[in-house]
Structures are given as C-alpha cells and as structure tokens.
Design a protein around this motif. Structure first.
Motif, PDB file in Angstrom:
ATOM      1  N   VAL A 196      79.482  49.766  31.647  1.00  0.00           N
ATOM      2  CA  VAL A 196      79.435  50.178  33.048  1.00  0.00           C
ATOM      3  C   VAL A 196      78.512  51.397  33.155  1.00  0.00           C
ATOM      4  O   VAL A 196      78.809  52.440  32.580  1.00  0.00           O
ATOM      5  CB  VAL A 196      80.835  50.549  33.594  1.00  0.00           C
ATOM      6  N   PRO A 197      77.408  51.295  33.870  1.00  0.00           N
ATOM      7  CA  PRO A 197      76.548  52.457  34.071  1.00  0.00           C
ATOM      8  C   PRO A 197      77.336  53.597  34.713  1.00  0.00           C
ATOM      9  O   PRO A 197      78.229  53.367  35.538  1.00  0.00           O
ATOM     10  CB  PRO A 197      75.459  51.936  35.020  1.00  0.00           C
ATOM     11  N   THR A 198      77.004  54.805  34.345  1.00  0.00           N
ATOM     12  CA  THR A 198      77.759  55.982  34.810  1.00  0.00           C
ATOM     13  C   THR A 198      77.876  56.026  36.330  1.00  0.00           C
ATOM     14  O   THR A 198      78.937  56.383  36.868  1.00  0.00           O
ATOM     15  CB  THR A 198      77.078  57.271  34.318  1.00  0.00           C
ATOM     16  N   ALA A 199      76.828  55.668  37.034  1.00  0.00           N
ATOM     17  CA  ALA A 199      76.825  55.742  38.501  1.00  0.00           C
ATOM     18  C   ALA A 199      77.852  54.819  39.134  1.00  0.00           C
ATOM     19  O   ALA A 199      78.225  55.012  40.298  1.00  0.00           O
ATOM     20  CB  ALA A 199      75.434  55.420  39.035  1.00  0.00           C
ATOM     21  N   TYR A 200      78.322  53.808  38.380  1.00  0.00           N
ATOM     22  CA  TYR A 200      79.232  52.814  38.955  1.00  0.00           C
ATOM     23  C   TYR A 200      80.606  52.814  38.296  1.00  0.00           C
ATOM     24  O   TYR A 200      81.376  51.873  38.452  1.00  0.00           O
ATOM     25  CB  TYR A 200      78.597  51.421  38.870  1.00  0.00           C
ATOM     26  N   GLN A 201      80.901  53.875  37.581  1.00  0.00           N
ATOM     27  CA  GLN A 201      82.232  53.974  36.971  1.00  0.00           C
ATOM     28  C   GLN A 201      83.257  54.385  38.025  1.00  0.00           C
ATOM     29  O   GLN A 201      82.984  55.219  38.890  1.00  0.00           O
ATOM     30  CB  GLN A 201      82.203  54.991  35.826  1.00  0.00           C
ATOM     31  N   LEU A 202      84.438  53.797  37.940  1.00  0.00           N
ATOM     32  CA  LEU A 202      85.500  54.063  38.914  1.00  0.00           C
ATOM     33  C   LEU A 202      86.182  55.387  38.581  1.00  0.00           C
ATOM     34  O   LEU A 202      86.712  55.575  37.484  1.00  0.00           O
ATOM     35  CB  LEU A 202      86.522  52.928  38.893  1.00  0.00           C
ATOM     36  N   SER A 203      86.172  56.302  39.555  1.00  0.00           N
ATOM     37  CA  SER A 203      86.787  57.617  39.342  1.00  0.00           C
ATOM     38  C   SER A 203      87.353  58.128  40.650  1.00  0.00           C
ATOM     39  O   SER A 203      86.736  57.973  41.713  1.00  0.00           O
ATOM     40  CB  SER A 203      85.743  58.606  38.809  1.00  0.00           C
ATOM     41  N   GLY A 204      88.556  58.754  40.549  1.00  0.00           N
ATOM     42  CA  GLY A 204      89.202  59.274  41.755  1.00  0.00           C
ATOM     43  C   GLY A 204      88.437  60.448  42.344  1.00  0.00           C
ATOM     44  O   GLY A 204      88.221  60.521  43.549  1.00  0.00           O
ATOM     45  N   SER A 205      88.014  61.365  41.492  1.00  0.00           N
ATOM     46  CA  SER A 205      87.282  62.540  41.948  1.00  0.00           C
ATOM     47  C   SER A 205      86.511  63.122  40.768  1.00  0.00           C
ATOM     48  O   SER A 205      86.714  62.729  39.614  1.00  0.00           O
ATOM     49  CB  SER A 205      88.235  63.598  42.519  1.00  0.00           C
ATOM     50  N   THR A 206      85.639  64.060  41.064  1.00  0.00           N
ATOM     51  CA  THR A 206      84.874  64.690  39.989  1.00  0.00           C
ATOM     52  C   THR A 206      85.768  65.558  39.113  1.00  0.00           C
ATOM     53  O   THR A 206      85.508  65.723  37.925  1.00  0.00           O
ATOM     54  CB  THR A 206      83.742  65.563  40.575  1.00  0.00           C
ATOM     55  N   ALA A 207      86.830  66.080  39.709  1.00  0.00           N
ATOM     56  CA  ALA A 207      87.749  66.944  38.944  1.00  0.00           C
ATOM     57  C   ALA A 207      88.652  66.122  38.038  1.00  0.00           C
ATOM     58  O   ALA A 207      88.957  66.515  36.914  1.00  0.00           O
ATOM     59  CB  ALA A 207      88.584  67.788  39.902  1.00  0.00           C
ATOM     60  N   SER A 208      89.071  64.964  38.499  1.00  0.00           N
ATOM     61  CA  SER A 208      89.988  64.129  37.729  1.00  0.00           C
ATOM     62  C   SER A 208      89.739  62.649  38.025  1.00  0.00           C
ATOM     63  O   SER A 208      89.726  62.239  39.188  1.00  0.00           O
ATOM     64  CB  SER A 208      91.447  64.485  38.059  1.00  0.00           C
ATOM     65  N   GLN A 209      89.564  61.900  36.954  1.00  0.00           N
ATOM     66  CA  GLN A 209      89.282  60.471  37.100  1.00  0.00           C
ATOM     67  C   GLN A 209      90.460  59.710  37.692  1.00  0.00           C
ATOM     68  O   GLN A 209      90.280  58.684  38.352  1.00  0.00           O
ATOM     69  CB  GLN A 209      88.927  59.905  35.722  1.00  0.00           C
ATOM     70  N   THR A 210      91.663  60.205  37.497  1.00  0.00           N
ATOM     71  CA  THR A 210      92.869  59.483  37.918  1.00  0.00           C
ATOM     72  C   THR A 210      93.448  59.994  39.232  1.00  0.00           C
ATOM     73  O   THR A 210      94.439  59.431  39.719  1.00  0.00           O
ATOM     74  CB  THR A 210      93.958  59.594  36.833  1.00  0.00           C
ATOM     75  N   THR A 211      92.852  61.035  39.809  1.00  0.00           N
ATOM     76  CA  THR A 211      93.371  61.595  41.056  1.00  0.00           C
ATOM     77  C   THR A 211      92.552  61.084  42.240  1.00  0.00           C
ATOM     78  O   THR A 211      91.360  61.358  42.348  1.00  0.00           O
ATOM     79  CB  THR A 211      93.333  63.131  41.032  1.00  0.00           C
ATOM     80  N   PHE A 212      93.244  60.377  43.118  1.00  0.00           N
ATOM     81  CA  PHE A 212      92.583  59.824  44.296  1.00  0.00           C
ATOM     82  C   PHE A 212      93.003  60.644  45.512  1.00  0.00           C
ATOM     83  O   PHE A 212      94.184  60.643  45.893  1.00  0.00           O
ATOM     84  CB  PHE A 212      92.959  58.352  44.462  1.00  0.00           C
ATOM     85  N   PRO A 213      92.049  61.360  46.113  1.00  0.00           N
ATOM     86  CA  PRO A 213      92.382  62.275  47.208  1.00  0.00           C
ATOM     87  C   PRO A 213      92.956  61.553  48.425  1.00  0.00           C
ATOM     88  O   PRO A 213      92.816  60.342  48.582  1.00  0.00           O
ATOM     89  CB  PRO A 213      91.027  62.927  47.552  1.00  0.00           C
ATOM     90  N   ALA A 214      93.600  62.325  49.293  1.00  0.00           N
ATOM     91  CA  ALA A 214      94.185  61.784  50.521  1.00  0.00           C
ATOM     92  C   ALA A 214      93.095  61.145  51.389  1.00  0.00           C
ATOM     93  O   ALA A 214      91.975  61.644  51.478  1.00  0.00           O
ATOM     94  CB  ALA A 214      94.887  62.899  51.293  1.00  0.00           C
ATOM     95  N   LYS A 215      93.472  60.031  51.998  1.00  0.00           N
ATOM     96  CA  LYS A 215      92.575  59.305  52.902  1.00  0.00           C
ATOM     97  C   LYS A 215      91.199  59.037  52.275  1.00  0.00           C
ATOM     98  O   LYS A 215      90.162  59.142  52.930  1.00  0.00           O
ATOM     99  CB  LYS A 215      92.390  60.091  54.209  1.00  0.00           C
TER     100      LYS A 215
END
Length: 305
Positions: free
Chosen positions: A232-251
């Motif tokens: 998976v190219p870096t630009a298309y990796q699934l991540s919640g946020s830049t601070a944490s890959q597993t944290t998905f911000p509100a809304k």
C-alpha cells in the motif's frame, strides 16, 4: 593708235573672260562639292537607314525596357498582393498553432500529477485497477477479480464501508525484496494479494479508537488478518489521524487501503463462502458505545477468479 586701242581693249576683254572662267570654275567646283554624287547619295541613304534602324531599335529597346520595368513593377505588386494574404493566412494559422499547443502544454503540465496518479495505484475507480504489487514483486501480476459494489457494516456510531476490492495473482516473483519485510512472503512462492478500499466514518462527537487491521478474511476454517502497509503506497494507507493511526476523530471520515497476502493453499481454501469479518468498535473502545449490535458484522467477500 586705233590698233593700240583695239589691242588694249581685247586684252582687257580677254582678262575679263579669263576671270569669269576662273570664277565659273570655282563655282562649278564648289557646286560639284556641294552636290553629292550618286554613290555618295546611296551611302548617305544607307547611313540614314542605319541611323533610322538604330533609332527604331533604340526606341524598341527603350520601349522593351519600359515594358520590362512595368512588368517587374506589376510582378512586385502581384507578389506583394499575393504575399499579403499569405502573411495574413500564416498569422491566422500560426496563432492557433502557437496558442493552442501552449494551452495544451499548460493543461498537460497541470494534469501531470493526476496522470501520474492514474498511471499508478490510487483509490479512484481507474487507479484502483493499477497494481501496487507488481513494482515490488516483479514476475507476472494479473488482476483476477474486481468488485466495485460497496458494502457497509453499520454499527451506529461507527460505519465501516468496503468501497471496492480486488484480487491479484503473483507468479514468478523475481525482484529482490527485503527479507525482514512482510511483503517478502511472496518473494519465493506464487500467491495472491487481496486489496480492499475501506472507509471508516465516526458519526459521533467524540473520538473513537478502532483497529482496521483486525478486519479479517474468513472461509473454510482459515482466517487472515489485514495489513495497513503491505503493498500500500504511503499516501493511501488507512489512518485515523496523523497523531494516531487508530484514533478516528469526531465527525470524521477516513479512507485507505488494507491488504491480505495469501499463498495458493490459503487462497483455494478461502474461495469457498468467503466472508469479511468486521469487528465491533466496542472491542477497542475505552467506554462502551451505543452500537446497533454487540457482535461483528460479516460482509460477503467473493475472491474467486
């Protein structure tokens, strides 16, 4: 005395006659000089004819020169008249040729990033068909299955949508790969790579922790976890946020690719009634979420050729 007088008179008369004769001779000579002979007249006539011819020729040459000069001027005028429209035509023709290509070049330059992205792997419909596997493995990589019908696991506060997925076969991988990289799994054997385009949406006003790598392929008693990085190219990796890959911000809504590497044995086992098991967000939540179900949600995930 009378004889003497007569002699004197006769002498005088003789002298007078002699004088008259000399004058006549001189006059005759002068008249002879003044009056041209027949030959002289013919010569004069020939000279006159020659002069006349020369005059005529000179007149003709002058006329010809004037005609040539007129013709040259007319030709110049014609060329000028002919060139003028040609110049206008060239100007009209050149302007589009210079302006249009410039616009096209600008357009080409502006679209280069999009063209490059389309040529390589991306999450667009066309870009998703391109392989991110082949550049790393080499050998023969073939697209054997492509599904573009979205499916969603709706838990209420969190929605997980598989927008599209594909299956690629890898045969005869021949590129040198990092032995410490999980991707090297396909370095020495033929196999398959399954790539899914996943969207995770947090519908609440609070952050939600979620582990997308726990989304599994199940079938025939075989279960395989996902990778957020393999092929998976870096630009298309699934991540919640830049601070944490597993944290998905509100809304928030996040999209990225996840992959599964399968050997031939795994693949031919999983092709039977394959399911994609999407775990419940409460499995990772610090505080319980008001979900529609407490269980995982299974999605149909056909990976046959």
């Amino acid at each position: 005395m009378k004889k003497l007088l007569m002699v004197g008179t006769m002498s005088v008369m003789m002298l007078g006659l002699a004088a008259c004769g000399s004058e006549a001779d001189s006059k005759s000579a002068e008249s002879d000089k003044a009056t041209p002979t027949t030959e002289e007249k013919q010569v004069q006539k020939e000279e006159v004819k020659q002069e006349a011819k020369q005059d005529v020729n000179s007149d003709d040459s002058t006329t010809k020169k004037e005609d040539i000069a007129k013709d040259e001027e007319a030709t110049k005028n014609t060329e000028t008249t002919t060139d003028a429209p040609d110049t206008k035509k060239e100007t009209v023709t050149v302007k589009p040729k210079t302006e249009t290509p410039k616009t096209e070049e600008k357009t080409t330059v502006e679209q280069k990033p999009a063209a490059t992205t389309t040529a390589g792997f991306s999450l667009t419909p066309e870009g998703f068909k391109q392989s991110a596997v082949a550049p790393k493995t080499g050998g023969t990589v073939a697209l054997i299955n492509l599904n573009t019908q979205p499916q969603t696991a709706d838990f209420g506060p969190l929605k997980v949508t598989v927008k599209q997925y594909k299956v690629e076969s890898v045969t005869g991988a021949n590129k040198k790969m990092d032995p410490y990289s999980p991707e090297s799994y396909l370095a020495n054997q033929d196999g398959f790579v399954v790539t899914a385009d996943v969207i995770i949406e947090n519908t609440t006003t609070s952050n939600i922790n979620y582990l997308a790598e726990r989304i599994q392929i199940n079938g025939g008693g075989v279960s395989k976890g996902a990778s957020l990085e393999n092929f998976v190219p870096t630009a298309y990796q699934l991540s919640g946020s830049t601070a944490s890959q597993t944290t998905f911000p509100a809304k928030s809504k996040r999209e990225g690719a996840i992959t599964y590497m399968l050997n031939k044995e795994n693949y031919y086992t999983l092709v039977h009634l394959t399911k994609l098991v999407v775990p419940n967000p409460n499995d990772f939540a610090e505080k319980p979420l008001q979900t529609k179900t407490n269980k995982a949600i299974d999605l149909d995930f056909i990976i046959t050729e």
